[in-house]
Design an enzyme around this catalytic site. Structure first.
Site, mmCIF file in Angstrom:
data_model
loop_
_atom_site.group_PDB
_atom_site.id
_atom_site.type_symbol
_atom_site.label_atom_id
_atom_site.label_comp_id
_atom_site.label_asym_id
_atom_site.label_seq_id
_atom_site.Cartn_x
_atom_site.Cartn_y
_atom_site.Cartn_z
ATOM 1 N N LYS A 53 1.032 -1.117 -0.107
ATOM 2 C CA LYS A 53 -0.053 0.076 -0.054
ATOM 3 C C LYS A 53 0.755 1.364 -0.032
ATOM 4 O O LYS A 53 0.660 2.298 -0.744
ATOM 5 C CB LYS A 53 -0.772 0.005 1.288
ATOM 6 C CG LYS A 53 -2.039 -0.881 1.021
ATOM 7 C CD LYS A 53 -2.899 -1.166 2.561
ATOM 8 C CE LYS A 53 -3.671 -2.305 2.112
ATOM 9 N NZ LYS A 53 -4.468 -2.722 3.299
ATOM 10 N N GLN A 97 -4.648 -1.706 9.492
ATOM 11 C CA GLN A 97 -4.481 -3.004 8.907
ATOM 12 C C GLN A 97 -5.379 -3.993 9.981
ATOM 13 O O GLN A 97 -4.902 -4.258 11.209
ATOM 14 C CB GLN A 97 -3.105 -3.107 8.704
ATOM 15 C CG GLN A 97 -2.718 -4.695 7.873
ATOM 16 C CD GLN A 97 -3.462 -4.493 6.368
ATOM 17 O OE1 GLN A 97 -3.338 -3.517 5.644
ATOM 18 N NE2 GLN A 97 -4.296 -5.707 6.081
ATOM 19 N N ASP A 120 -11.004 2.765 3.779
ATOM 20 C CA ASP A 120 -11.383 1.319 3.925
ATOM 21 C C ASP A 120 -13.212 1.214 3.779
ATOM 22 O O ASP A 120 -13.551 0.283 3.558
ATOM 23 C CB ASP A 120 -10.941 0.660 4.983
ATOM 24 C CG ASP A 120 -9.584 -0.274 4.583
ATOM 25 O OD1 ASP A 120 -9.485 -0.385 3.489
ATOM 26 O OD2 ASP A 120 -8.953 -0.462 5.490
#
Ligand code: NDP
Length: 283
Positions: A53, A97, A120
């Protein structure tokens, strides 16, 4: 029939070239899209995801910060850092994460991210907005699948779409997006009776179970579009999806490979969400 291969790397590359141009346009106005990624613990797979990422951000000309904590960190430190990032004008997107270590309340952590920076799309406010049909951030993996379908010229309207899996990060938002695109959607899970009955009716079949090569050719309607979200590691170390790729390719009209299908699109849509957040702020 030999299926058309939907190439995630090629589509991701095209989209990322566009993002780079848009990031340059923002830079000319004094803003650089910024993403903060928080990683707790040393899980090797999570470390790879976070590295990918951060690298993707650098290639697209985005600013990124990687914040690491040991697995036994006091959650209050993470909450305090999230509060700082929420207030930081250089950061447009924040991602924690998952999975988090067991002593964390993951829901509370996701709730602590400002909804306007929740790239997200997991914050309850953003989940609700998606459900109501005016999403602010679409979760990256299903967002990538919808881009794949659009790029391949597959319009879900009126089609039978079957989603295997009902997780909050893939299955449920996937079903919601297909529904909003006017497909007739069936969601299957571990308690579904006669799964093959459902999958054989699918014009669009999305597999997100996490079971290696679970979807076999006899479960697929001839001519179906098959999207394989699964990422499974085989005993020999190789990756494979939830679909028996070789056999299903002979039945489907289009199929995504693993690796090189949905995977590269997930990170690409994270960039898209971060860029959109930065652009929104300048509007
Ligand atoms: P989860 O484990 O959270 O969910 C799996 C889902 O599959 C559950 O809803 C479960 O049902 C269902 N399921 C499991 N076994 C069966 C079965 N035998 N029959 C029918 N349904 C079943 O996984 P995720 O949604 O997080 O991920 C799914 C897969 O996608 C994984 O392989 C993951 O690695 C991959 N993934 C890939 C990404 C990418 O970028 N390509 C991104 C995210 C995930 P139940 O709810 O009843 O338990």
């Amino acid at each position: 029939m030999t299926a058309r291969i939907l190439d995630g790397n090629a589509l991701a590359q095209r989209l990322r070239a566009d993002f780079k141009t848009r990031a340059e346009a923002l830079a000319a106005r004094g803003t650089r899209p910024g993403l903060a990624v928080i990683l707790v613990g040393e899980d090797p797979a999570s470390q790879v995801y976070v590295r990918n990422k951060v690298n993707a951000c650098a290639q697209a000309g985005f600013h990124s910060v990687r914040i690491g904590y040991p697995a036994d960190v006091d959650p209050q430190l993470v909450f305090a850092r999230l509060a700082e990032l929420n207030a930081d004008p250089a950061i447009h997107g924040i991602l924690v994460q998952l999975p988090l270590p067991k002593h964390f309340d993951s829901d509370a952590v996701l709730k602590a991210i400002a909804p306007a920076k929740d790239v997200d799309g997991f914050h309850a406010e953003n989940v609700g907005a998606l459900m109501q049909g005016h999403p602010r951030f679409i979760p990256c993996t299903p967002y990538g699948v919808m881009k794949f379908l659009a790029d391949a010229g597959v319009d879900p309207r009126g089609k039978e779409a079957v989603v295997l899996g009902r997780s909050n990060i893939v299955g449920k938002p996937m079903a919601m997006l297909l529904l909003q695109a006017s497909a007739t959607v069936t969601v299957c899970h571990s308690q579904t009776r006669d799964l093959a009955f459902h999958t054989r009716r699918a014009d669009i079949l999305v597999a997100a179970l996490g079971k290696a090569r679970f979807v076999t050719a006899d479960m697929v309607k001839p001519g179906a579009v098959v999207v394989d979200v699964g990422i499974n590691r085989l005993p020999d170390g190789k990756l494979c999806g939830d679909v028996d790729y070789a056999a299903v390719s002979e039945v489907a009209s289009a199929i995504t490979p693993v690796p090189g299908g949905v995977g590269p699109m997930t990170i690409t849509m994270l960039l898209a969400n971060t860029l959109e957040a930065a652009e929104r702020e300048l509007r």
